[in-house]
Design an enzyme around this catalytic site. Structure first.
Site, PDB file in Angstrom:
ATOM      1  N   ARG A  53      -3.763  -2.232 -13.158  1.00  0.00           N
ATOM      2  CA  ARG A  53      -3.452  -0.813 -13.144  1.00  0.00           C
ATOM      3  C   ARG A  53      -4.759  -0.048 -13.323  1.00  0.00           C
ATOM      4  NH1 ARG A  53      -5.102   0.013 -17.509  1.00  0.00           N
ATOM      5  NH2 ARG A  53      -4.858   2.216 -17.190  1.00  0.00           N
ATOM      6  N   GLY A  54      -4.661   1.295 -13.239  1.00  0.00           N
ATOM      7  CA  GLY A  54      -5.889   2.087 -13.268  1.00  0.00           C
ATOM      8  C   GLY A  54      -6.376   2.224 -11.826  1.00  0.00           C
ATOM      9  N   ALA A  55      -6.695   3.465 -11.434  1.00  0.00           N
ATOM     10  CA  ALA A  55      -6.952   3.744 -10.021  1.00  0.00           C
ATOM     11  C   ALA A  55      -8.024   2.841  -9.385  1.00  0.00           C
ATOM     12  CB  ALA A  55      -7.305   5.223  -9.864  1.00  0.00           C
ATOM     13  N   ARG A  90       2.007   1.817  -4.880  1.00  0.00           N
ATOM     14  CA  ARG A  90       1.955   2.951  -5.815  1.00  0.00           C
ATOM     15  C   ARG A  90       1.403   4.170  -5.056  1.00  0.00           C
ATOM     16  NH1 ARG A  90      -0.151   1.990 -11.750  1.00  0.00           N
ATOM     17  NH2 ARG A  90       1.214   3.798 -12.061  1.00  0.00           N
ATOM     18  N   ASP A 240      -6.463   9.676 -11.252  1.00  0.00           N
ATOM     19  CA  ASP A 240      -5.935   8.885 -10.144  1.00  0.00           C
ATOM     20  C   ASP A 240      -6.262   9.516  -8.810  1.00  0.00           C
ATOM     21  OD1 ASP A 240      -4.352   7.951 -12.552  1.00  0.00           O
ATOM     22  OD2 ASP A 240      -3.909   6.476 -10.991  1.00  0.00           O
ATOM     23  N   ASN A 250      -3.750  12.867 -13.245  1.00  0.00           N
ATOM     24  CA  ASN A 250      -3.993  11.748 -14.162  1.00  0.00           C
ATOM     25  C   ASN A 250      -2.706  11.494 -14.949  1.00  0.00           C
ATOM     26  OD1 ASN A 250      -5.768   9.732 -15.274  1.00  0.00           O
ATOM     27  ND2 ASN A 250      -5.792  10.914 -17.160  1.00  0.00           N
TER      28      ASN A 250
HETATM   29  O1  MRU Z   1      -0.269   4.147 -14.458  1.00  0.00           O
HETATM   30  P1  MRU Z   1      -1.676   3.674 -14.701  1.00  0.00           P
HETATM   31  O2  MRU Z   1      -1.838   2.927 -15.974  1.00  0.00           O
HETATM   32  O3  MRU Z   1      -2.234   2.942 -13.504  1.00  0.00           O
HETATM   33  O4  MRU Z   1      -2.485   5.028 -14.847  1.00  0.00           O
HETATM   34  C1  MRU Z   1      -3.854   4.978 -15.116  1.00  0.00           C
HETATM   35  C2  MRU Z   1      -4.447   6.307 -15.335  1.00  0.00           C
HETATM   36  O5  MRU Z   1      -3.788   7.321 -15.311  1.00  0.00           O
HETATM   37  C3  MRU Z   1      -5.933   6.354 -15.522  1.00  0.00           C
HETATM   38  O6  MRU Z   1      -6.283   7.406 -16.371  1.00  0.00           O
HETATM   39  C4  MRU Z   1      -6.598   6.576 -14.155  1.00  0.00           C
HETATM   40  O7  MRU Z   1      -6.134   5.653 -13.224  1.00  0.00           O
HETATM   41  C5  MRU Z   1      -8.069   6.493 -14.245  1.00  0.00           C
HETATM   42  S1  MRU Z   1      -8.586   4.849 -14.449  1.00  0.00           S
HETATM   43  C6  MRU Z   1     -10.250   4.766 -14.539  1.00  0.00           C
END
Ligand code: MRU
Length: 361
Positions: A53-55, A90, A240, A250
């Site tokens: 997870r995380g963009a 996603r 994101d 985000n």
């Molecule tokens: O749903 P997630 O856990 O994938 O969401 C992650 C976030 O919102 C992070 O803040 C974003 O992706 C930035 S990651 C460097």
């Protein structure tokens, strides 16, 4: 960054280019597990179920997902199917579409026989570039944090969700300046908001703890009080997707922190690599917000008294819930975007000054 003292990334190639291993983020911080992804379906499932997870990490995993698909079948139909499958996992993080577009642009013109090696090399390049860009975000972010630290002799940063190294290939976005400050000997402490319903803040606490950075976990609702009472010097989050006008998508709850920071007169920074900026998306209103399943609110995950993973029902299965996963913070609340090229105003002019090559589409 470190896991049990050993430098570790969130995704790495194994089996001589036939698979990748990931850290399974659905069991952290209770259990540290790695998982092997060998097929397109493995990669798509890992993204959809948030094992990764995380963009930025979603983008790197999607790139490897294309490489895994092409290793089995390299014709145009297989390439198109792989891109479509991964694109459907996603909706909000633009890094996913950015990585898929880059893979397709490279692979489409190549003869099928050359695609497998090229796909693997390109996925590895995307992962390496992400790690390097995040490292540079840390250097640029440190320039903004130094004056704040000099004022008080210490630095208290508030963050939301997890935009640390676990959300990227390495180093992180929002946490990269924190690691840079820590490395520079600044006495830094991080307020980590839990980030209901999936509690990504616990991932942030885990990775900060692994690296030795002091932190305190707070309930999401405590953020306003702490910001209003001078307990933080700045808020730093990741994103994101950043629209062309500087609006930021985000994790849900980010917008409330931006409002509270503005009211308290504190800088609210958003740290992003180029792959998170969507120049084709005019404003935040056009960013699709993921609506996730209700069981994320109804069921909590933790460890039982023996330390084993356990699920606890908090709401009956028929309780009505809504679970939007992201929100939009208007550009006017963002003090600066911190990128691998430096910091800029959260505006079209600010972004174009840093990325002049995107002018004119
Ligand atoms: O749903 P997630 O856990 O994938 O969401 C992650 C976030 O919102 C992070 O803040 C974003 O992706 C930035 S990651 C460097």
């Amino acid at each position: 960054m470190n896991v049990n003292g050993a430098p570790t990334r969130t995704i790495w190639p194994v089996a001589r280019g036939r698979a990748v291993d990931i850290i399974d983020q659905t069991t952290l911080p209770h259990e540290y597990r790695t998982l092997r992804l060998s097929t397109l379906e493995d990669a798509a499932r890992a993204i959809r179920s948030m094992q990764v997870r995380g963009a930025p990490l979603i983008g790197a995993t999607a790139a490897y997902g294309v490489a895994l698909a092409i290793a089995r079948r390299a014709d145009d139909t297989a390439l198109a199917d792989a891109v479509a499958t991964l694109a459907g996992t996603r909706p909000t993080a633009i890094n996913l579409r950015w990585a898929l577009a880059r893979m397709r642009a490279l692979l489409s013109p190549l003869p099928a026989a050359e695609r497998a090696d090229a796909a693997w090399r390109e996925a590895a390049a995307i992962a390496d570039e992400d790690a390097e860009q995040c490292r540079r975000i840390g250097e640029h972010g440190l320039q903004l944090l130094r004056p704040l630290a000099e004022k008080r002799g210490r630095l208290d940063i508030m963050t939301h969700c997890n935009a640390g190294w676990l959300a990227t290939v390495d180093h992180g976005t929002a946490l990269s300046p924190v690691y840079a400050a820590f490395g520079a000997g600044i006495a830094v402490h991080v307020w980590v908001s839990e980030t209901r319903p999936r509690n990504q803040g616990l991932l942030t606490a885990w990775e900060l703890g692994q690296h030795g950075v002091p932190y305190t976990v707070i309930a999401d609702n405590a953020a306003g009080l702490l910001l209003a009472s001078g307990k933080a010097d700045a808020v730093i989050v990741g994103a994101d997707r950043v629209a062309a006008n500087g609006d930021v998508a985000n994790k849900i709850g980010t917008y409330l922190k931006a409002l509270a920071a503005r009211e308290a007169g504190l800088p609210f920074y958003v740290a992003v690599p180029r792959s998170t900026i969507d120049f084709a998306c005019p404003t935040g209103i056009a960013i699709p917000i993921e609506e996730r399943g209700g069981e994320e609110l109804r069921i909590g995950l933790g460890a039982d008294k023996d330390g084993h993973l356990a699920r606890v029902r908090q709401l009956p299965a028929d309780a009505a819930v809504a679970n939007p996963a992201f929100d939009i913070t208007p550009a006017k609340f963002v003090a600066a975007l911190i990128t691998e090229r430096g910091a800029c105003n959260a505006s079209e002019a600010g972004l174009l000054a840093l990325y002049p090559e995107t002018r004119g589409g």
